[in-house]
Design a protein around this motif. Structure first.
Motif, PDB file in Angstrom:
ATOM      1  N   ARG B  19       0.833  -1.209   0.000  1.00 16.95           N
ATOM      2  CA  ARG B  19       0.000   0.000   0.000  1.00 16.95           C
ATOM      3  C   ARG B  19       0.863   1.253   0.000  1.00 16.95           C
ATOM      4  NH1 ARG B  19      -3.459  -2.872   4.693  1.00 16.95           N
ATOM      5  NH2 ARG B  19      -4.789  -4.125   3.341  1.00 16.95           N
ATOM      6  N   PHE B  20       1.946   1.178   0.761  1.00 12.32           N
ATOM      7  CA  PHE B  20       2.872   2.313   0.767  1.00 12.32           C
ATOM      8  C   PHE B  20       3.430   2.537  -0.640  1.00 12.32           C
ATOM      9  CE2 PHE B  20       7.060   4.198   1.182  1.00 12.32           C
ATOM     10  CZ  PHE B  20       6.878   5.196   2.141  1.00 12.32           C
ATOM     11  N   ALA B  21       3.881   1.467  -1.248  1.00 12.38           N
ATOM     12  CA  ALA B  21       4.458   1.597  -2.584  1.00 12.38           C
ATOM     13  C   ALA B  21       3.413   2.045  -3.593  1.00 12.38           C
ATOM     14  CB  ALA B  21       5.078   0.259  -3.018  1.00 12.38           C
ATOM     15  N   LEU B  22       2.197   1.542  -3.391  1.00 12.96           N
ATOM     16  CA  LEU B  22       1.144   1.910  -4.336  1.00 12.96           C
ATOM     17  C   LEU B  22       0.784   3.392  -4.223  1.00 12.96           C
ATOM     18  CD1 LEU B  22      -0.632   0.645  -6.494  1.00 12.96           C
ATOM     19  CD2 LEU B  22      -2.331   0.149  -4.729  1.00 12.96           C
ATOM     20  N   ARG B  23       0.789   3.902  -2.987  1.00 11.29           N
ATOM     21  CA  ARG B  23       0.560   5.333  -2.816  1.00 11.29           C
ATOM     22  C   ARG B  23       1.712   6.153  -3.395  1.00 11.29           C
ATOM     23  NH1 ARG B  23      -4.297   7.034  -2.896  1.00 11.29           N
ATOM     24  NH2 ARG B  23      -5.576   6.521  -1.098  1.00 11.29           N
ATOM     25  N   TYR B  24       2.862   5.587  -3.305  1.00 15.02           N
ATOM     26  CA  TYR B  24       4.036   6.312  -3.789  1.00 15.02           C
ATOM     27  C   TYR B  24       4.068   6.339  -5.314  1.00 15.02           C
ATOM     28  CZ  TYR B  24       8.901   7.768  -4.170  1.00 15.02           C
ATOM     29  OH  TYR B  24      10.048   8.455  -4.461  1.00 15.02           O
ATOM     30  N   THR B  25       3.846   5.189  -5.935  1.00 14.94           N
ATOM     31  CA  THR B  25       3.987   5.107  -7.383  1.00 14.94           C
ATOM     32  C   THR B  25       2.647   5.230  -8.110  1.00 14.94           C
ATOM     33  OG1 THR B  25       3.726   2.699  -7.433  1.00 14.94           O
ATOM     34  CG2 THR B  25       5.950   3.554  -7.089  1.00 14.94           C
ATOM     35  N   GLY B  26       1.580   4.793  -7.439  1.00 16.70           N
ATOM     36  CA  GLY B  26       0.281   4.777  -8.099  1.00 16.70           C
ATOM     37  C   GLY B  26       0.116   3.617  -9.053  1.00 16.70           C
ATOM     38  N   ASP B  27       1.126   2.757  -9.168  1.00 15.45           N
ATOM     39  CA  ASP B  27       1.079   1.665 -10.138  1.00 15.45           C
ATOM     40  C   ASP B  27       1.193   0.317  -9.425  1.00 15.45           C
ATOM     41  OD1 ASP B  27       1.313   0.653 -13.010  1.00 15.45           O
ATOM     42  OD2 ASP B  27       3.081  -0.198 -12.042  1.00 15.45           O
ATOM     43  N   GLY B  28       0.277  -0.594  -9.730  1.00 15.04           N
ATOM     44  CA  GLY B  28       0.241  -1.880  -9.048  1.00 15.04           C
ATOM     45  C   GLY B  28       1.445  -2.749  -9.351  1.00 15.04           C
ATOM     46  N   ASP B  29       1.804  -2.891 -10.626  1.00 17.74           N
ATOM     47  CA  ASP B  29       2.925  -3.763 -10.995  1.00 17.74           C
ATOM     48  C   ASP B  29       4.236  -3.263 -10.412  1.00 17.74           C
ATOM     49  OD1 ASP B  29       1.179  -5.331 -12.354  1.00 17.74           O
ATOM     50  OD2 ASP B  29       1.620  -4.474 -14.329  1.00 17.74           O
ATOM     51  N   THR B  30       4.450  -1.968 -10.552  1.00 16.11           N
ATOM     52  CA  THR B  30       5.689  -1.404 -10.020  1.00 16.11           C
ATOM     53  C   THR B  30       5.759  -1.577  -8.508  1.00 16.11           C
ATOM     54  OG1 THR B  30       5.669   0.249 -11.793  1.00 16.11           O
ATOM     55  CG2 THR B  30       7.075   0.694  -9.902  1.00 16.11           C
ATOM     56  N   SER B  31       4.629  -1.368  -7.852  1.00 15.29           N
ATOM     57  CA  SER B  31       4.605  -1.517  -6.389  1.00 15.29           C
ATOM     58  C   SER B  31       4.857  -2.966  -5.985  1.00 15.29           C
ATOM     59  CB  SER B  31       3.248  -1.066  -5.858  1.00 15.29           C
ATOM     60  OG  SER B  31       3.014   0.287  -6.192  1.00 15.29           O
ATOM     61  N   ARG B  32       4.253  -3.917  -6.692  1.00 14.24           N
ATOM     62  CA  ARG B  32       4.470  -5.328  -6.372  1.00 14.24           C
ATOM     63  C   ARG B  32       5.932  -5.706  -6.571  1.00 14.24           C
ATOM     64  NH1 ARG B  32       2.048  -9.152 -10.587  1.00 14.24           N
ATOM     65  NH2 ARG B  32       3.926  -8.358 -11.606  1.00 14.24           N
ATOM     66  N   ASP B  33       6.514  -5.255  -7.689  1.00 12.12           N
ATOM     67  CA  ASP B  33       7.919  -5.573  -7.918  1.00 12.12           C
ATOM     68  C   ASP B  33       8.807  -4.965  -6.842  1.00 12.12           C
ATOM     69  OD1 ASP B  33       7.122  -6.923 -10.152  1.00 12.12           O
ATOM     70  OD2 ASP B  33       7.625  -5.293 -11.552  1.00 12.12           O
ATOM     71  N   ALA B  34       8.470  -3.757  -6.431  1.00 14.59           N
ATOM     72  CA  ALA B  34       9.285  -3.101  -5.407  1.00 14.59           C
ATOM     73  C   ALA B  34       9.206  -3.856  -4.083  1.00 14.59           C
ATOM     74  CB  ALA B  34       8.815  -1.652  -5.230  1.00 14.59           C
ATOM     75  N   VAL B  35       8.003  -4.290  -3.713  1.00 19.14           N
ATOM     76  CA  VAL B  35       7.859  -5.047  -2.463  1.00 19.14           C
ATOM     77  C   VAL B  35       8.578  -6.384  -2.563  1.00 19.14           C
ATOM     78  CG1 VAL B  35       6.184  -6.152  -0.936  1.00 19.14           C
ATOM     79  CG2 VAL B  35       5.698  -3.892  -1.878  1.00 19.14           C
ATOM     80  N   GLN B  36       8.474  -7.033  -3.687  1.00 19.68           N
ATOM     81  CA  GLN B  36       9.187  -8.307  -3.855  1.00 19.68           C
ATOM     82  C   GLN B  36      10.693  -8.109  -3.725  1.00 19.68           C
ATOM     83  OE1 GLN B  36       7.806  -9.754  -7.631  1.00 19.68           O
ATOM     84  NE2 GLN B  36       5.996 -10.768  -6.756  1.00 19.68           N
ATOM     85  N   ASP B  37      11.188  -7.035  -4.322  1.00 20.39           N
ATOM     86  CA  ASP B  37      12.630  -6.762  -4.195  1.00 20.39           C
ATOM     87  C   ASP B  37      13.015  -6.513  -2.748  1.00 20.39           C
ATOM     88  OD1 ASP B  37      12.875  -7.067  -6.892  1.00 20.39           O
ATOM     89  OD2 ASP B  37      12.898  -4.910  -7.358  1.00 20.39           O
ATOM     90  N   ALA B  38      12.136  -5.831  -2.032  1.00 19.76           N
ATOM     91  CA  ALA B  38      12.432  -5.566  -0.621  1.00 19.76           C
ATOM     92  C   ALA B  38      12.504  -6.867   0.173  1.00 19.76           C
ATOM     93  CB  ALA B  38      11.358  -4.645  -0.034  1.00 19.76           C
ATOM     94  N   PHE B  39      11.592  -7.780  -0.086  1.00 25.92           N
ATOM     95  CA  PHE B  39      11.626  -9.052   0.645  1.00 25.92           C
ATOM     96  C   PHE B  39      12.782  -9.944   0.183  1.00 25.92           C
ATOM     97  CE2 PHE B  39       7.267  -8.067   1.984  1.00 25.92           C
ATOM     98  CZ  PHE B  39       7.355  -8.437   3.311  1.00 25.92           C
ATOM     99  N   VAL B  40      13.164  -9.825  -1.059  1.00 26.63           N
ATOM    100  CA  VAL B  40      14.361 -10.562  -1.493  1.00 26.63           C
ATOM    101  C   VAL B  40      15.577 -10.070  -0.714  1.00 26.63           C
ATOM    102  CG1 VAL B  40      15.955 -10.877  -3.421  1.00 26.63           C
ATOM    103  CG2 VAL B  40      13.499 -11.146  -3.781  1.00 26.63           C
ATOM    104  N   THR B  41      15.681  -8.769  -0.562  1.00 32.54           N
ATOM    105  CA  THR B  41      16.788  -8.212   0.220  1.00 32.54           C
ATOM    106  C   THR B  41      16.725  -8.692   1.668  1.00 32.54           C
ATOM    107  OG1 THR B  41      16.790  -6.255  -1.187  1.00 32.54           O
ATOM    108  CG2 THR B  41      17.907  -6.074   0.931  1.00 32.54           C
ATOM    109  N   LEU B  42      15.508  -8.712   2.205  1.00 32.46           N
ATOM    110  CA  LEU B  42      15.366  -9.190   3.587  1.00 32.46           C
ATOM    111  C   LEU B  42      15.792 -10.648   3.704  1.00 32.46           C
ATOM    112  CD1 LEU B  42      14.339  -8.906   6.501  1.00 32.46           C
ATOM    113  CD2 LEU B  42      12.076  -9.572   5.662  1.00 32.46           C
ATOM    114  N   TRP B  43      15.390 -11.476   2.757  1.00 32.73           N
ATOM    115  CA  TRP B  43      15.743 -12.897   2.831  1.00 32.73           C
ATOM    116  C   TRP B  43      17.247 -13.112   2.728  1.00 32.73           C
ATOM    117  CZ3 TRP B  43      14.417 -17.289   4.595  1.00 32.73           C
ATOM    118  CH2 TRP B  43      15.010 -18.461   4.120  1.00 32.73           C
ATOM    119  N   GLU B  44      17.881 -12.286   1.899  1.00 26.99           N
ATOM    120  CA  GLU B  44      19.327 -12.427   1.747  1.00 26.99           C
ATOM    121  C   GLU B  44      20.069 -12.112   3.041  1.00 26.99           C
ATOM    122  OE1 GLU B  44      19.617 -11.303  -3.029  1.00 26.99           O
ATOM    123  OE2 GLU B  44      20.126  -9.824  -1.483  1.00 26.99           O
ATOM    124  N   GLN B  45      19.465 -11.299   3.887  1.00 31.00           N
ATOM    125  CA  GLN B  45      20.147 -10.892   5.123  1.00 31.00           C
ATOM    126  C   GLN B  45      19.391 -11.355   6.363  1.00 31.00           C
ATOM    127  OE1 GLN B  45      20.996  -6.715   5.025  1.00 31.00           O
ATOM    128  NE2 GLN B  45      21.865  -6.772   2.985  1.00 31.00           N
TER     129      GLN B  45
END
Lengths: 296, 165
Positions: B19-45
């Motif tokens: 929701r944060f990303a969606l408010r920031y970008t206004g775009d669903g796909d971009t927001s989903r990709d951004a959240v996925q990237d964030a969780f990938v980073t979390l998993w790596e560490q």
């Protein structure tokens, strides 16, 4: 100090409760002199202007999750391995015990009551390898030597043949009684004084049996004529010397082949072979234990 | 952080991040990709992190991702404008976009004001935390927020006063 150039930051922090008491007092004093800024501050901080999250959820949330291998599963794996090992060990122990108990003759030891050479258990005195001398055995051989000298020409003994099944034995060791007797006779000089402990089995034998052969008479001829085959196998089929009714088979009397034959005839092959094995054990002159033959 | 705790993070925080990303970008796909990237980073560490405070870590990671995406889009848009100034239908097809008045108003804010506004209203960060995330001091955070709210009020009032077509 708050003024017309920097009031924005102070007012916003004042509205969000980020100021300390001193700064709050300063801002309130400033707003008291600028009522239009107070109205503006109240307008921009109205709840209706607050950013609200969209009513959506993250798509493909499960795709972000990672597979979990729980500690319980790992414990279950190790428990399974431990149980399998325990079962294998138990199975092996059962097989091992079964192997040792498969000779039924051992269970019938009470059938063969040895003649009373001495009431004390004999094995300790006969198993030279346990560090004790074998006075009884050596005395027996000494006595046998004397009797052989007296009756050498008159004795005829049947041969003792220990045959095996047609199937090939695992290990076969052949020796003659002569091979056995000679080293024993070599020790005679050391056991001359042990005669007092020796009670000849012949003295305990009854004379009512025609097939009876005194032990002293049985040694030498057998040593000359008999090929004694001691077989390390579970299946000994026949022993073919002359049978006898005597039941005096025991350790130390094994040289009485009639008794071996009797034992074999009655099916107590293991008992007979056990006696043979014990007899064949001796200690060489240098004190090292030597076993000439084994049998099961 | 264990794997179970990581999965708990996904369950608890992924919606808020989206929701944060969606408010920031206004775009669903971009927001989903951004959240996925964030969780990938979390998993790596995740082995080096603790569950407590992990949401702040995720927000900071997501913030950097969104800023990177925004800057990349700005560069691409400027390049397209320079190369193909007459072509207007160059926007990608988006599967999901926010079109409410608030989103339209947010898109007209400067990036830093939009970021601070979202951090404050959606995540409830205090000024110190927002200063740490954005790299500006608390007084400056207050100034940007004051201007952002003032601008949002103007935009939303104008939007509400706009005649319905």
């Amino acid at each position: 100090m708050i003024n017309n150039d920097n009031y924005e930051g102070y007012l916003m922090r004042y509205a969000d409760g980020e100021l300390n008491d001193k700064e709050v007092a300063m801002v309130e004093a400033f707003l008291a002199t600028h009522p239009e800024l107070r109205e503006e501050l109240e307008a921009i901080t109205a709840p209706s202007l607050k950013i609200t999250p969209p009513l959506v959820t993250m798509p493909d949330k499960k795709a972000l999750m990672q597979p979990v291998v729980s500690p319980i599963s790992r414990k279950a794996i190790w428990r399974t391995i431990a149980a399998a090992v325990a079962l294998l060990l138990a199975f092996g122990i059962v097989l091992k015990m079964g192997h040792h108990q498969e000779n039924p003759i051992i269970a019938k030891n009470d059938v063969f009551k040895p003649i009373s050479v001495t009431d004390s258990p004999l094995p300790d005195s006969l198993y030279i390898g346990r560090g004790k001398p074998a006075p009884l055995l050596l005395a027996k051989q000494h006595k046998a030597k004397e009797m052989v000298a007296e009756n050498n020409s008159s004795l005829q003994q049947s041969s003792l043949e220990v045959n095996q099944d047609d199937e090939a034995p695992l290990n076969v060791m052949e020796t003659t009684i002569e091979d056995i007797i000679e080293p024993l006779l070599a020790n005679n000089s050391t056991s001359d004084n042990d005669d007092s402990q020796y009670v000849s089995p012949a003295q305990n034998m009854t004379n009512d049996s025609q097939n009876h052969t005194p032990v002293a008479q049985s040694i030498s001829p057998v040593s000359r004529t008999t090929n004694l085959t001691v077989i390390e196998t579970d299946q000994l089929v026949t022993l073919t010397p002359k049978p006898t009714d005597r039941h005096d088979l025991r350790v130390g009397n094994v040289i009485e082949n009639n008794n071996i034959a009797l034992a074999a005839e009655k099916g107590f092959i293991g008992k007979a072979i056990d006696a043979v094995t014990r007899f064949l054990m001796h200690r060489s002159e240098d004190g090292n234990e030597k076993c000439l033959a084994f049998s099961d | 952080m264990t794997t179970c705790e990581y999965n708990d993070c996904v369950k608890q925080f992924s919606d808020d991040l989206y929701r944060f990303a969606l408010r920031y970008t206004g775009d669903g796909d971009t927001s989903r990709d951004a959240v996925q990237d964030a969780f990938v980073t979390l998993w790596e560490q995740h082995d080096e992190l603790k569950f407590k405070g992990v949401k702040g870590y995720l927000i900071r990671v997501l913030y950097r991702i969104l800023v990177s995406i925004h800057r990349h889009e700005m560069v691409c848009r400027n390049a397209r404008d320079n190369l193909m100034p007459k072509q207007e239908n160059y926007e990608q097809h988006h599967t999901f976009e926010l079109h409410d008045a608030m989103q339209k108003a947010l898109k007209q804010l400067p990036e830093i004001q939009r970021q601070l506004l979202l951090l404050k209203d959606l995540e409830g960060y205090d000024y110190g935390e927002m200063a740490a995330i954005t790299g500006i001091n608390e007084q400056q955070v207050g100034v940007y927020l004051f201007r952002a709210r003032k601008r949002m009020r103007e935009l939303l009032t104008a939007e509400n006063l706009k005649p319905v077509p």
